[in-house]
Design a protein around this motif. Structure first.
Motif, mmCIF file in Angstrom:
data_model
loop_
_atom_site.group_PDB
_atom_site.id
_atom_site.type_symbol
_atom_site.label_atom_id
_atom_site.label_comp_id
_atom_site.label_asym_id
_atom_site.label_seq_id
_atom_site.Cartn_x
_atom_site.Cartn_y
_atom_site.Cartn_z
ATOM 1 N N THR A 106 14.546 31.428 16.362
ATOM 2 C CA THR A 106 14.190 31.616 17.770
ATOM 3 C C THR A 106 13.799 30.274 18.390
ATOM 4 O OG1 THR A 106 13.319 33.770 17.135
ATOM 5 C CG2 THR A 106 12.752 32.995 19.339
ATOM 6 N N GLY A 107 12.990 29.512 17.664
ATOM 7 C CA GLY A 107 12.577 28.200 18.161
ATOM 8 C C GLY A 107 13.784 27.292 18.343
ATOM 9 N N ALA A 108 14.668 27.297 17.358
ATOM 10 C CA ALA A 108 15.846 26.421 17.424
ATOM 11 C C ALA A 108 16.713 26.789 18.628
ATOM 12 C CB ALA A 108 16.642 26.532 16.129
ATOM 13 N N MET A 109 16.945 28.090 18.822
ATOM 14 C CA MET A 109 17.777 28.519 19.959
ATOM 15 C C MET A 109 17.090 28.176 21.279
ATOM 16 S SD MET A 109 20.796 29.699 19.757
ATOM 17 C CE MET A 109 21.245 30.757 21.124
ATOM 18 N N GLU A 110 15.811 28.475 21.359
ATOM 19 C CA GLU A 110 15.150 28.267 22.657
ATOM 20 C C GLU A 110 15.063 26.785 22.996
ATOM 21 O OE1 GLU A 110 11.685 30.922 22.684
ATOM 22 O OE2 GLU A 110 13.006 32.485 23.494
ATOM 23 N N MET A 111 14.878 25.930 21.997
ATOM 24 C CA MET A 111 14.837 24.508 22.354
ATOM 25 C C MET A 111 16.193 24.047 22.871
ATOM 26 S SD MET A 111 13.980 22.781 18.687
ATOM 27 C CE MET A 111 13.573 21.174 19.327
ATOM 28 N N LEU A 112 17.266 24.631 22.365
ATOM 29 C CA LEU A 112 18.599 24.273 22.867
ATOM 30 C C LEU A 112 18.820 24.844 24.270
ATOM 31 C CD1 LEU A 112 20.806 24.766 19.682
ATOM 32 C CD2 LEU A 112 20.065 22.616 20.716
ATOM 33 N N LEU A 113 18.470 26.114 24.466
ATOM 34 C CA LEU A 113 18.682 26.728 25.786
ATOM 35 C C LEU A 113 17.896 25.964 26.847
ATOM 36 C CD1 LEU A 113 18.477 30.552 24.908
ATOM 37 C CD2 LEU A 113 20.493 29.092 24.987
ATOM 38 N N TRP A 114 16.644 25.645 26.507
ATOM 39 C CA TRP A 114 15.780 24.972 27.492
ATOM 40 C C TRP A 114 16.268 23.555 27.807
ATOM 41 C CZ3 TRP A 114 14.003 29.650 26.744
ATOM 42 C CH2 TRP A 114 12.996 30.164 27.556
ATOM 43 N N GLN A 115 16.897 22.903 26.825
ATOM 44 C CA GLN A 115 17.269 21.506 27.058
ATOM 45 C C GLN A 115 18.702 21.279 27.466
ATOM 46 O OE1 GLN A 115 15.079 18.390 24.432
ATOM 47 N NE2 GLN A 115 15.237 20.312 23.345
ATOM 48 N N LEU A 116 19.586 22.223 27.081
ATOM 49 C CA LEU A 116 21.004 21.985 27.365
ATOM 50 C C LEU A 116 21.468 22.679 28.637
ATOM 51 C CD1 LEU A 116 22.499 22.431 23.765
ATOM 52 C CD2 LEU A 116 22.229 20.285 25.027
ATOM 53 N N LEU A 117 20.863 23.825 28.950
ATOM 54 C CA LEU A 117 21.416 24.637 30.044
ATOM 55 C C LEU A 117 20.973 24.152 31.416
ATOM 56 C CD1 LEU A 117 21.226 28.289 28.662
ATOM 57 C CD2 LEU A 117 23.120 26.650 28.549
ATOM 58 N N GLY A 118 21.822 24.421 32.394
ATOM 59 C CA GLY A 118 21.494 24.107 33.782
ATOM 60 C C GLY A 118 22.599 23.418 34.542
ATOM 61 N N PRO A 119 23.226 22.385 33.976
ATOM 62 C CA PRO A 119 24.201 21.653 34.782
ATOM 63 C C PRO A 119 25.503 22.421 35.028
ATOM 64 C CG PRO A 119 24.057 20.688 32.593
ATOM 65 C CD PRO A 119 22.985 21.731 32.686
ATOM 66 N N LYS A 120 25.780 23.410 34.203
ATOM 67 C CA LYS A 120 27.003 24.219 34.387
ATOM 68 C C LYS A 120 26.614 25.684 34.437
ATOM 69 C CE LYS A 120 30.351 21.390 31.868
ATOM 70 N NZ LYS A 120 31.244 21.164 33.008
ATOM 71 N N PRO A 121 27.479 26.528 35.018
ATOM 72 C CA PRO A 121 27.247 27.970 34.856
ATOM 73 C C PRO A 121 27.289 28.310 33.370
ATOM 74 C CG PRO A 121 29.037 27.530 36.415
ATOM 75 C CD PRO A 121 28.707 26.228 35.749
ATOM 76 N N VAL A 122 26.739 29.457 33.007
ATOM 77 C CA VAL A 122 26.729 29.807 31.577
ATOM 78 C C VAL A 122 27.121 31.277 31.398
ATOM 79 C CG1 VAL A 122 24.201 30.115 31.707
ATOM 80 C CG2 VAL A 122 25.274 29.949 29.484
ATOM 81 N N ASP A 123 27.961 31.520 30.398
ATOM 82 C CA ASP A 123 28.312 32.888 30.007
ATOM 83 C C ASP A 123 27.482 33.235 28.774
ATOM 84 O OD1 ASP A 123 30.135 32.764 32.015
ATOM 85 O OD2 ASP A 123 31.921 32.920 30.734
ATOM 86 N N VAL A 124 26.701 34.305 28.866
ATOM 87 C CA VAL A 124 25.879 34.725 27.721
ATOM 88 C C VAL A 124 26.459 36.026 27.181
ATOM 89 C CG1 VAL A 124 23.538 35.016 26.853
ATOM 90 C CG2 VAL A 124 23.910 33.819 28.994
#
Ligand SMILES: Cc1ncc(COP(=O)(O)O)c(C=O)c1O
Length: 385
Positions: A77-95
């Motif tokens: 969970t920590g690993a995923m959330e650190m990636l989501l928080w740091q990588l996402l934003g500049p492009k739209p995202v499909d989840v």
């Protein structure tokens, strides 16, 4: 329905939990004897052990040259959330979400981060969303294996090789049991407590050069807690990928992770791990094919997980029950198996349709699963008496 005699054979090991998962065959506390307990995790020797986990993980999994691998806080969970928080934003995202853990990432992306242009591609338990719908101009977030439905993506064929966005994959119940197409992924996470049977609470992530470029060129508009920070002053914190962890790790857990990795190497590495897990799935599939009361929750055979093997009770008497009655009946089967001391922790996940979930990861012996299966028939017949 006639009562069945109790099967003559019992599993030698009764650990079928989907996390923390069974320790490797032969594991005892002696595996931890050399642990550097009572030492600073920043000491040279301790750092070398953490770096060894990174190196061995990289080697066993075949993580490509140029990728960075780190031990991080708070498990998968920590690993995923650190990636989501740091990588996402500049492009739209499909989840993509087809069970509870994917839905958790949807909550993070849509409700917490509120990433502009987020799209949710969903499917009910047992199925995958339409993978052809994914737009690879966008970032994409998905679990490789949906642990609570036992549905996995069949391969990486649906992921565009020339994608503009990043493919961010929660692979915690897939790594070490399934081959991952690294060239089709940009960020991959897992924890120690799954396929190699390690201890919980530490996460791992692997990031591609494209993901590193994103980390170094993009600053998210939201706050980043310290445990999420992989960069400093716009540059990757290189030390984190060499064993200089963000915060304190447990050297006991590190030692155990090393034990799991050494075992993996000793039996022949990733291909042997995958074979063991596939053999477990095959044992269950052969048995399911002969049953008229239980089936895989995963509808399409190519999506059936070899690790979190989820089974749905399909008998008419069960289907005729109201939702609480089904949950109650499934719990009674699980309780009977516990009571007989033949299986622990085989109930379906709390948010999943009631049924059974058997872990078939590499640390589980096929013979133990084969010994358990007749007990499921016995427990079912006990309920129907
Ligand atoms: C697919 C998936 N994602 C995330 C998690 C959460 O993992 P952890 O509790 O190690 O953070 C799990 C745990 O079972 C999982 O199976």
């Amino acid at each position: 329905m006639p009562k069945l005699a109790k099967p003559a054979v019992r599993p030698a090991r009764t650990h079928f939990s989907s996390g923390p998962c069974a320790k490797r065959p032969g594991w005892t506390l002696a595996a931890l004897e050399g642990a550097l307990v009572g030492r600073s995790h920043r000491a040279k020797a301790a750092k070398a052990r953490i770096a060894e986990v990174i190196e061995r993980s990289r080697r066993v999994l075949g993580v490509p040259e140029g990728w960075r691998v780190a031990v991080v806080p708070a498990s998968d969970t920590g690993a995923m959330e650190m990636l989501l928080w740091q990588l996402l934003g500049p492009k739209p995202v499909d989840v993509l979400a087809w069970e509870s853990f994917g839905e958790g990432w949807v909550t993070d992306v849509v409700k917490q981060l509120r990433v502009p242009g987020a799209r949710v591609l969903e499917a009910p338990y047992g199925r995958l969303p339409d993978l052809a719908e994914v737009d690879f101009e966008h970032d994409v977030v998905f679990p490789w294996n949906g642990t609570t439905s036992g549905v996995r993506v069949p391969d990486g064929g649906w992921i565009a090789a020339d994608r503009a966005g990043l493919a961010i994959c929660d692979a915690t119940s897939a790594v070490f049991a399934m081959e991952l197409p690294w060239a089709k992924l940009d960020a991959v996470t897992w924890s120690w407590q799954k396929v190699l049977g390690g201890e919980a609470q530490h996460g791992m992530l692997a990031i591609s050069p494209r993901a590193v470029e994103r980390l170094e060129s993009y600053k998210p508009p939201w706050p980043l807690p310290k445990v999420f920070r992989l960069t400093k002053g716009g540059k990757l914190q290189a030390g984190v990928f060499e064993g200089d962890t963000i915060n304190t790790v447990s050297m006991l857990c590190v030692e155990d992770a090393l034990d799991g990795l050494r075992w993996a190497e000793s039996i022949g590495g990733l291909s042997a791990l995958v074979r063991r897990s596939e053999a477990n799935l095959a044992a269950v599939a052969d048995w399911v094919a002969k049953q008229d009361w239980i089936d895989f929750l995963a509808e399409a055979p190519e999506t059936r997980s070899s690790t979190s093997i989820c089974l749905a009770i399909t008998a008419p008497w069960f289907a005729a029950l109201a939702a609480e009655g089904r949950a109650e009946a499934a719990k009674r089967i699980v309780g009977l198996l516990e009571q007989e001391g033949v299986a622990h922790d085989v109930g379906s996940y709390r948010d999943a349709p009631p049924g059974l979930r058997l872990w078939g990861g590499a640390t589980v012996e096929r013979a133990d699963l084969e010994a358990l299966l007749p007990w499921l028939e016995w427990a079912h017949a006990e309920l129907r008496r």
